[in-house]
Design an enzyme around this catalytic site. Structure first.
Site, PDB file in Angstrom:
ATOM      1  N   HIS A  29     -13.449  25.254  -7.573  1.00 38.71           N
ATOM      2  CA  HIS A  29     -12.212  24.683  -7.043  1.00 38.71           C
ATOM      3  C   HIS A  29     -11.306  24.258  -8.200  1.00 38.71           C
ATOM      4  O   HIS A  29     -11.779  23.959  -9.297  1.00 38.71           O
ATOM      5  CB  HIS A  29     -12.530  23.467  -6.171  1.00 38.71           C
ATOM      6  CG  HIS A  29     -13.121  23.860  -4.858  1.00 38.71           C
ATOM      7  ND1 HIS A  29     -13.337  22.952  -3.854  1.00 38.71           N
ATOM      8  CD2 HIS A  29     -13.519  25.046  -4.367  1.00 38.71           C
ATOM      9  CE1 HIS A  29     -13.856  23.575  -2.813  1.00 38.71           C
ATOM     10  NE2 HIS A  29     -13.983  24.839  -3.101  1.00 38.71           N
ATOM     11  N   LYS A  88      -9.292  13.391   4.278  1.00 39.46           N
ATOM     12  CA  LYS A  88      -7.829  13.541   4.324  1.00 39.46           C
ATOM     13  C   LYS A  88      -7.314  13.327   5.749  1.00 39.46           C
ATOM     14  O   LYS A  88      -6.240  12.778   5.963  1.00 39.46           O
ATOM     15  CB  LYS A  88      -7.436  14.930   3.818  1.00 39.46           C
ATOM     16  CG  LYS A  88      -5.941  15.224   3.877  1.00 39.46           C
ATOM     17  CD  LYS A  88      -5.631  16.556   3.233  1.00 39.46           C
ATOM     18  CE  LYS A  88      -4.139  16.884   3.363  1.00 39.46           C
ATOM     19  NZ  LYS A  88      -3.776  17.411   4.661  1.00 39.46           N
TER      20      LYS A  88
END
Length: 888
Positions: free
Chosen positions: A150, A562
């Site tokens: 990532h 999130k």
């Protein structure tokens, strides 16, 4: 102007080894900077550091001087100050890692008791568990760590190599036997390396290729992990009295580099094929090097030991098949050298795909067992050849299995292109259509239409590449197909259909596991229903049977946090595991959870041993898979001894969670956890998603937009390319709040929720429930890392008054959560129970703070179209990421 290292308030009088290392590295870099930039630059740099520290301590006048100085400097002249602060910060990190290494060695030398979270400590904790149960658990141990690529590691490989060189020289300087001459030589070598590092670009000028990410991941296997695993297995054998070398691997690795297609247009069939080839080539090269080293070492003569008939016969067969090796002519009376020379030749042929190579790692292991059985010594049998056998069984011919990940949306679109009417159908109709298609795909393989979109064509080609990879390298080279944003059974059945259509799980080609990834709070809540529907689906039953009635489910820490905030995410992950375990048990399916933890605390990051011990009782059972994110990999696996420590902590945590799991939490704990999750999510979403001005605050008070220019990964910041907050990936979301030092996603909403609850009950929960203790300790670390004094400076960049007004509720929530956490812990200051961690975090502030102040000014200039501000701004982002030891 005096130049001296700052000391943290937690340090005792007198310089510690950490102080001495810090002072030495600061002095050596200062020497380099004076040569490269002049004495005035050197003095101003340390003036910046000292004034930033004074501002942190509350000296407003000094702070004003600092800010005025930065504003007067042209952007081009700020750049070297940014780079110097960044380098000092990275040197401070090296000093911290050396201190960790010292403590590790000190614990290892201490005979009064084992180091906590070690295998030896686990043995003590299991003293009441029957030995037969411990032995059974050791045989079933199945731990897998998955390296991801990532976009979270901001350090270039060239810079990383210089950091490693500094580390190695500093480690040599730590030897008390060194004389003054050798010490002087090493310091001169350090100045040379630091000069080259200074002259190297810290920030990539171009975005890395997918192959760069694959090679970077493989670097850690080649340099550290390949040799660390045998040491780990040996220690496990010693502590738990289990066979050595282990017949089955105690630890396996996976990788997403080259196979993570989710939102990354650079990953596809070509990268999958190339990654598999790189994995295989690296594994065979490493094995051949170890075999050749063993051949040089194993000089035993045949008249000094009993050579088994099986070994004699195998040498004769190999020499007849590989006459060019000629080992018998060179070493006629040294059977081990003869055999190992032949093994090396067969490995070389394996790499070329030529006749005479090994069909699989089991054949190689069998040859090594022949050598081991004839060694005539338990010491030799348990030495280098046993370590090599462990490497063969742990890493095979692929080092790490390659996972392929794709989001549910593109998979559904690919199916819709193949099955008429599928795109317009409801969920029930889709499941029925997929069941029919899966059942008949062998005889009626749907062909792709000519007018196929690029996304759909790419998905179909990727599954063809998977099938070819299985046929060429074997199923052991590929891990699983991971479906991100999985929400319903048809998402999983779509992947199964596409695999079957490509030929995976058909005929002699073995099946691959399919792993749904449940990411949002809502998806986690619905995961049980999704899996129950799959467990009773006849089409999916054939997949489960092909995978030995085992199912893996991935849990998304990033998007759930999130979506709902830290506490809501943590509780829903906990509760979802309980429900999913019960569902799998009811259907007699062996379940393994794949924990998609990130580097930052808001994305599940933190100490692995503590996190494993906080999982629901019965959810581990010796089986677990965990992601190791980009920036975490060099922190954990750059040094052999620290890598070994990290691996030992993970495995010991799994052993304890399996054999002595925590008690089920009482109903009142669960009720309070649910209340905290609901209330914190309500407060969090009211700000993040419901307030129309919040997005302006995010974009103006953080370097979110500028992150796209920091070439730290091959993947875009959003799945769809949209700039909408809901489409933003969790990694850049967290990165932005880490950069401005607010760390908002890690704590917002928790203060109100905790404050409205029963304080005494929360204290009791922290004391008696590992899950809640982990939640509070993670909050505490996040709060300590956050800095509202620095973060408030970023408000200067916000032009929207309504967005700027959101600072008041943010500050108030921060005050509430800090106060409540201190009330729960009973401490006067954050991290009072973790002095070593406190010292390390405080140790970084002197160099992070100047970078933050410069970043605010450079953001203002860059947004005013100052072209010279771009490069130093990117350097501040890379420097702060390194200093916080987390990006996303």
């Amino acid at each position: 102007m005096a130049i001296s290292p700052l000391r943290s308030s937690s340090q005792t009088p007198g310089p510690t080894p950490l102080d001495r290392d810090t002072a030495l590295l600061e002095r050596l870099l200062a020497d380099v900077l004076e040569e490269q930039r002049g004495r005035t630059f050197r003095e101003r740099l340390f003036w910046l550091r000292d004034n930033a520290a004074a501002l942190r301590a509350g000296d407003g006048r000094t702070g004003t001087q600092l800010i005025d100085f930065l504003r007067r400097l042209p952007s081009a002249e700020l750049e070297p100050y940014v780079r110097a602060c960044s380098m000092q910060l990275q040197l401070a990190n090296i000093a911290e890692e050396l201190e960790r290494l010292r403590r590790r060695r000190a614990y290892d030398s201490d005979t009064s008791g084992p180091q906590r979270e070690s295998f030896a400590a686990a043995v003590g904790a299991l003293s009441q568990v029957p030995r037969s149960r411990v032995s059974e658990a050791m045989q079933e141990l199945d731990v897998r760590l998955v390296m991801t690529a990532h976009p979270t590691d901001a350090t270039r490989r060239s810079v990383f190599d210089h950091q490693q060189a500094v580390w190695q020289m500093m480690e040599r300087l730590d030897d008390p036997r060194l004389g003054s001459t050798r010490r002087r030589e090493l310091e001169d070598q350090l100045r040379e390396v630091l000069t080259i590092w200074w002259q190297t670009d810290e920030v990539r000028r171009v975005r890395p290729l997918v192959e760069d990410e694959v090679r970077r991941t493989l670097f850690f296997f080649e340099s550290v992990l390949f040799d660390a695993v045998p040491q780990l297995a040996s220690e496990l054998s010693r502590c738990f009295d289990v066979p050595w070398p282990p017949a089955a691997p105690i630890l396996r690795f996976g990788s997403w580099a080259g196979g993570d297609m989710d939102g990354n247009p650079e990953v596809g069939p070509a990268s999958i094929t190339r990654a598999l080839a790189l994995h295989r080539g690296t594994a065979l090269r490493l094995l051949r090097r170890r075999v050749d080293a063993l051949a040089r070492e194993f000089s035993q003569a045949d008249d000094r030991l009993f050579v088994s008939p099986a070994l004699v016969d195998s040498i004769a067969r190999d020499e007849a098949e590989l006459p060019e090796v000629n080992a018998g002519m060179r070493n006629p009376h040294e059977p081990f050298r003869r055999k190992l020379s032949l093994v090396s030749a067969r490995l070389e042929r394996t790499g070329r795909g030529a006749d005479g190579g090994y069909a699989n790692p089991d054949e190689l292991a069998a040859d090594l067992e022949l050598v081991r059985d004839s060694s005539g010594s338990s010491r030799v049998a348990g030495g280098a050849v046993a370590r090599l056998l462990t490497q063969v069984r742990s890493f095979g011919f692929h080092l790490a299995t390659l996972d392929v990940r794709q989001s549910a949306g593109p998979l559904q679109a690919a199916v819709a292109a193949l099955l008429p009417g599928y795109g317009e159908a409801g969920e029930d109709e889709r499941q029925a259509a997929l069941a029919q298609a899966i059942a008949t795909v062998d005889d009626d393989r749907p062909e792709a239409p000519e007018a196929l979109g690029s996304d759909e064509a790419g998905a179909l080609a990727a599954f063809d590449a998977i099938a070819e990879g299985v046929r060429r390298h074997g199923a052991q080279a590929l891990g699983s197909v991971v479906i991100s944003m999985a929400r319903q059974p048809s998402d999983v059945l779509s992947a199964l259909f596409l695999l079957r259509r490509a030929g995976v799980g058909v005929g002699a080609t073995p099946a691959l596991p399919i792993v749904p990834l449940f990411e949002t709070v809502e998806d986690l809540a619905g995961a049980e229903a999704t899996m129950n529907a799959l467990y009773v689906d006849p089409a999916y039953a054939t997949q489960l049977d092909a995978c030995e009635r085992r199912q893996e489910i991935m849990l998304g820490y990033s998007d759930s946090a999130k979506d709902g905030g830290f506490i809501a995410s943590q509780w829903e992950l906990y509760a979802a595991q309980e429900r999913l375990v019960a569902a799998a048990d009811a259907h007699r399916i062996g379940l393994r959870f794949f924990h998609g933890r990130g580097g930052s605390t808001s994305r599940g990051g933190g100490p692995s041993h503590r996190a494993i011990g906080a999982q629901p009782p019965g959810s581990i059972r010796g089986r677990i898979r965990i992601t190791e994110q980009g920036e975490v990999i060099p922190q954990r696996y750059a040094h052999p001894e620290l890598a070994l420590r990290s691996l030992e902590q993970t495995l010991s945590g799994v052993v304890l969670a399996t054999l002595v799991p925590p008690a089920d939490p009482p109903a009142r704990y669960r009720e309070e956890a649910q209340r905290l999750a609901d209330r914190s999510r309500e407060v969090y979403r009211a700000l993040i998603y419901d307030d129309e001005h919040f997005e302006s605050l995010l974009r103006e008070a953080s370097p979110l937009h500028e992150l796209a220019e920091l070439n730290i990964g091959s993947r875009p910041a959003s799945r769809s390319g949209s700039r909408a907050l809901r489409e933003l990936r969790a990694i850049p979301w967290v990165f932005s709040w880490m950069q401005n030092r607010l760390l908002l996603p890690a704590w917002y909403g928790a203060g109100t929720a905790l404050g409205e609850g029963d304080r005494e009950l929360q204290r009791e929960m922290r004391e008696r429930w590992p899950f809640f203790r982990m939640v509070i300790s993670t909050l505490e670390m996040s709060l300590f890392k956050s800095d509202l004094g620095v973060a408030e400076r970023y408000l200067e960049l916000v032009g929207d008054d309504d967005a700027k007004a959101l600072w008041t509720p943010i500050r108030e929530e921060h005050e509430r959560i800090v106060a409540r956490v201190l009330e729960i812990t009973g401490n006067r200051t954050l991290l009072a129970d973790s002095p070593a961690l406190l010292e390390r975090l405080q140790h970084r502030n002197p160099w992070i703070d100047p970078l933050s102040h410069m970043q605010v000014d450079l953001l203002r200039r860059a947004r005013a179209d100052d072209a010279d501000a771009r490069t130093p701004l990117l350097h501040t982002m890379a420097g702060i990421a390194a200093g916080m030891r987390n990006t996303g």
